[in-house]
Write an enzyme that holds these catalytic residues in place. Structure first.
Site, short mmCIF file in Angstrom:
data_model
loop_
_atom_site.label_atom_id
_atom_site.label_comp_id
_atom_site.label_asym_id
_atom_site.label_seq_id
_atom_site.Cartn_x
_atom_site.Cartn_y
_atom_site.Cartn_z
N ARG A 180 0.85 -1.18 0.00
CA ARG A 180 0.00 0.00 0.00
C ARG A 180 0.89 1.24 0.00
O ARG A 180 1.89 1.29 0.71
CB ARG A 180 -0.92 0.02 1.24
CG ARG A 180 -2.02 -1.03 1.21
CD ARG A 180 -3.07 -0.70 0.16
NE ARG A 180 -4.19 -1.63 0.17
CZ ARG A 180 -4.27 -2.70 -0.61
NH1 ARG A 180 -3.28 -2.97 -1.45
NH2 ARG A 180 -5.33 -3.48 -0.56
N GLU A 221 -3.41 7.65 -6.15
CA GLU A 221 -3.34 6.92 -7.42
C GLU A 221 -4.41 7.41 -8.38
O GLU A 221 -5.59 7.45 -8.02
CB GLU A 221 -3.51 5.42 -7.16
CG GLU A 221 -2.34 4.83 -6.38
CD GLU A 221 -2.41 3.32 -6.23
OE1 GLU A 221 -3.42 2.72 -6.67
OE2 GLU A 221 -1.47 2.73 -5.69
N HIS A 270 0.17 0.10 -10.36
CA HIS A 270 -0.60 -0.81 -9.51
C HIS A 270 -0.96 -2.10 -10.28
O HIS A 270 -2.12 -2.45 -10.45
CB HIS A 270 -1.87 -0.14 -9.00
CG HIS A 270 -2.36 -0.73 -7.71
ND1 HIS A 270 -2.93 0.02 -6.72
CD2 HIS A 270 -2.37 -2.01 -7.25
CE1 HIS A 270 -3.27 -0.76 -5.71
NE2 HIS A 270 -2.94 -2.00 -6.01
#
Length: 607
Positions: free
Chosen positions: A295, A324, A343
């Site tokens: 994370r 993000e 990601h």
């Protein structure tokens, strides 16, 4: 008289499947007695008759299939499963208004991270929406409180992407070590810079795996195969599981100070938020390399930039970010010694299909009335049951939170014993909800999962956590459900030595007084403090003026003291001062308390 039983939520023997539509006396869902709540607890009299489980009743309109809306792209394996059971509506890139318009016609909704399921969505569903499935682990985009209030189950897919995330971590590790991304960009720009992109070898280097859960342990296995020396930090991981992989569990300081490479796999919790900051970077070996596929928030990104600029961190490889997508002008993303991916941890064909299948199975099961082990919100409970147990539910969770924060780590928590003292017989006191809340208190502070009655056993077993229960039958009136609850953790070291009882376990005990949960025992010391805000425990030599000294330090910091209690073995001997505070004291204030001559040890516990 006490009877011990192993912690085991075995719902299957007592599960009552929903009736067939043709047998129902009502003609449609909205007129059924289950329309307002899908989770019902049998009343006490029925529990005595042998039905002791939460029952999920999902009654469909007579002869009709449920409708499932898939709002983000899902793998074909999941879609195929859904088509066999339900009417499927695949509508992607819906606006908020379009989603709210469609939702009143749907029994289930499946999303990824791209669609936000807000309170308005649940309100506009008109009570028809029974389950939301999140294809992935994180549920930040689903309003859990609103879902629970509207009787809607939320399920996710927490296991299918484990291998993909581990493989991506290893890919970033090797790509970073050999400057793959930078060299690739250089060659494509028409350059040939062999001497500039000399890398480092992995063989014989020390990798610190920070967080030894599912993904972290898989990364460790693969790193061992690359010839690396692997250590790990996870205060709550079982030592035997680490040994089975050939990994040594160490302290946080030892891990970051000895590692050549650090791979992050911890959840984002209040305890791990910005865990990697200026202070922790300063303790690392110069030239350390960091990988993060966990994370973004566990790293203070500004501090990482400073560490890169100073050379403390030679390189970083990041798949996740605090924001993000990150800003285009992000200094971290643009740094020449940083390798980044958008990601992609779960982005393999196999993982996407696995996640699709996992979430589809959970949604179909929920619509059928099954209790899902991947449920992430609490079931609805009748008001009369909660009104009686509410203060004890709060007490149970807070005792679990206190107990786990007293563990020093290293060996991992494996054995927990819960004792309930009550004048009620076993048939009149169902402790499953209390037991689940203790499990919630033990697990949630050190993980990213949401624990409730449905998934408590699943999460405890995943962590090798065995909870046994003992009932202490008291004489007296059974009007009050419980006299006290006691939680003991065996075979662990404690941050606060006085919390160890005479029999060698961390022990905390609590009661409900005036409708409020109170801590009444720590180790062998009797105390009395309301479990509100947070707590400071001090073991001290019993002498006059101690309360005034500690109170003055906290007062100077504008920390409001709500309660103070002192328990002692004898006058002028050892004592424990328990202080309830509304705010978290600064490190300086805590250090001042620790510097008082009579204070032998202290610990701050956040509730």
């Amino acid at each position: 008289m006490a009877a011990a039983s192993s912690f085991n939520f075995n719902f299957a023997p007592n599960y009552h499947p929903p009736p067939s539509p043709s047998s129902l006396p009502w003609r449609n869902w909205s007129s059924s007695p289950f329309a307002s709540a899908h989770f019902l607890l049998r009343r006490r009299g029925e529990r005595r008759a042998g039905s002791k489980c939460f029952v999920v009743l999902a009654a469909m309109m007579d002869g009709a299939k449920p409708t499932v809306l898939v709002a983000d792209k899902l793998g074909e394996a999941g879609l195929d499963l859904l088509r066999k059971f339900a009417n499927l509506d695949c509508s992607y890139n819906l606006s908020v208004e379009e989603l709210c318009t469609k939702i009143s016609l749907c029994d289930a909704l499946i999303v990824r991270s791209g669609t936000r399921v807000t309170r308005e969505v649940f309100e506009r569903s008109g009570g028809r929406l029974k389950v939301v499935g999140r294809a992935g682990v994180g549920i930040d985009n689903v309003d859990l409180a609103a879902a629970t209030e509207h009787g809607c189950l939320v399920v996710n897919a927490p296991t299918a992407n484990t291998i993909a995330a581990a493989e991506h971590g290893i890919a970033l590790l090797t790509a970073m070590a050999r400057n793959i991304a930078q060299a690739n960009a250089s060659v494509k720009a028409g350059k040939w810079e062999r001497s500039k992109y000399i890398g480092v070898s992995l063989v014989g280097k020390t990798l610190a795996v920070m967080g030894f859960g599912k993904v972290g342990s898989e990364v460790a296995r693969r790193a061992k195969g690359l010839g690396m020396q692997v250590i790990a930090h996870d205060p709550y991981a079982p030592a035997d599981r680490a040994r089975a992989v050939g990994v040594e569990l160490v302290t946080f300081e030892e891990a970051i100070s000895t590692a050549d490479f650090i791979s992050l796999h911890m959840p984002l919790t209040p305890a791990t938020l910005k865990m990697f900051n200026d202070d922790s970077f300063s303790k690392m070996k110069k030239g350390v390399r960091i990988v993060n596929v966990a994370r973004g928030g566990v790293i203070d990104e500004d501090a990482l930039v400073r560490a890169l600029d100073s050379g403390i961190v030679a390189q970083a490889a990041l798949d996740v970010f605090t924001e993000e997508p990150p800003p285009k002008e992000s200094r971290l993303v643009l740094h020449e010694n940083v390798t980044v991916t958008p990601h992609l941890g779960a982005s393999t064909t196999e993982a996407q299909e696995g996640v699709a299948l996992e979430v589809a199975e959970a949604v179909v099961g929920a619509l059928r009335g099954d209790l899902s082990s991947t449920a992430v919100n609490a079931p609805m409970v009748p008001a009369e049951v909660l009104s009686e147990l509410a203060p004890f539910v709060t007490l149970a969770e807070k005792l679990g939170r206190l107990a786990v924060q007293l563990v020093a780590g290293g060996s991992g928590i494996q054995s927990v014993k819960v004792t309930y003292a009550s004048a009620r017989g076993p048939d009149d006191l169902d402790t499953r909800l209390l037991r689940a809340m203790i499990t919630k208190g033990l697990i949630e502070p050190i993980s990213s999962v949401f624990v409730n009655l449905v998934n408590a056993d699943f999460n405890a077993k995943q962590r090798g956590l065995r909870i046994t229960e003992e009932r202490l039958l008291l004489d007296g009136s059974p009007g009050n459900p419980l006299e006290f609850i006691q939680v003991q953790i065996a075979n662990v070291e404690s941050k606060f030595a006085a919390a160890i009882s005479d029999s060698g376990e961390i022990k905390v005990e609590g009661r409900v007084k005036g409708g409020k949960p109170h801590l009444t025992k720590v180790g062998s010391f009797g105390v009395d403090v309301s479990l509100e805000g947070s707590i400071i425990l001090c073991r001290q030599v019993d002498q006059p003026g101690m309360i005034g000294k500690v109170g003055s330090i906290l007062g100077e910091e504008n920390v409001n003291v709500s309660f103070m209690s002192v328990g002692r073995t004898a006058p002028q001997k050892q004592a424990i001062m328990t202080i309830g505070v509304d705010e978290q004291p600064s490190k300086e204030a805590l250090n001042k308390i620790g510097a008082i001559t009579a204070v032998e040890e202290f610990v701050f516990l956040k509730l």
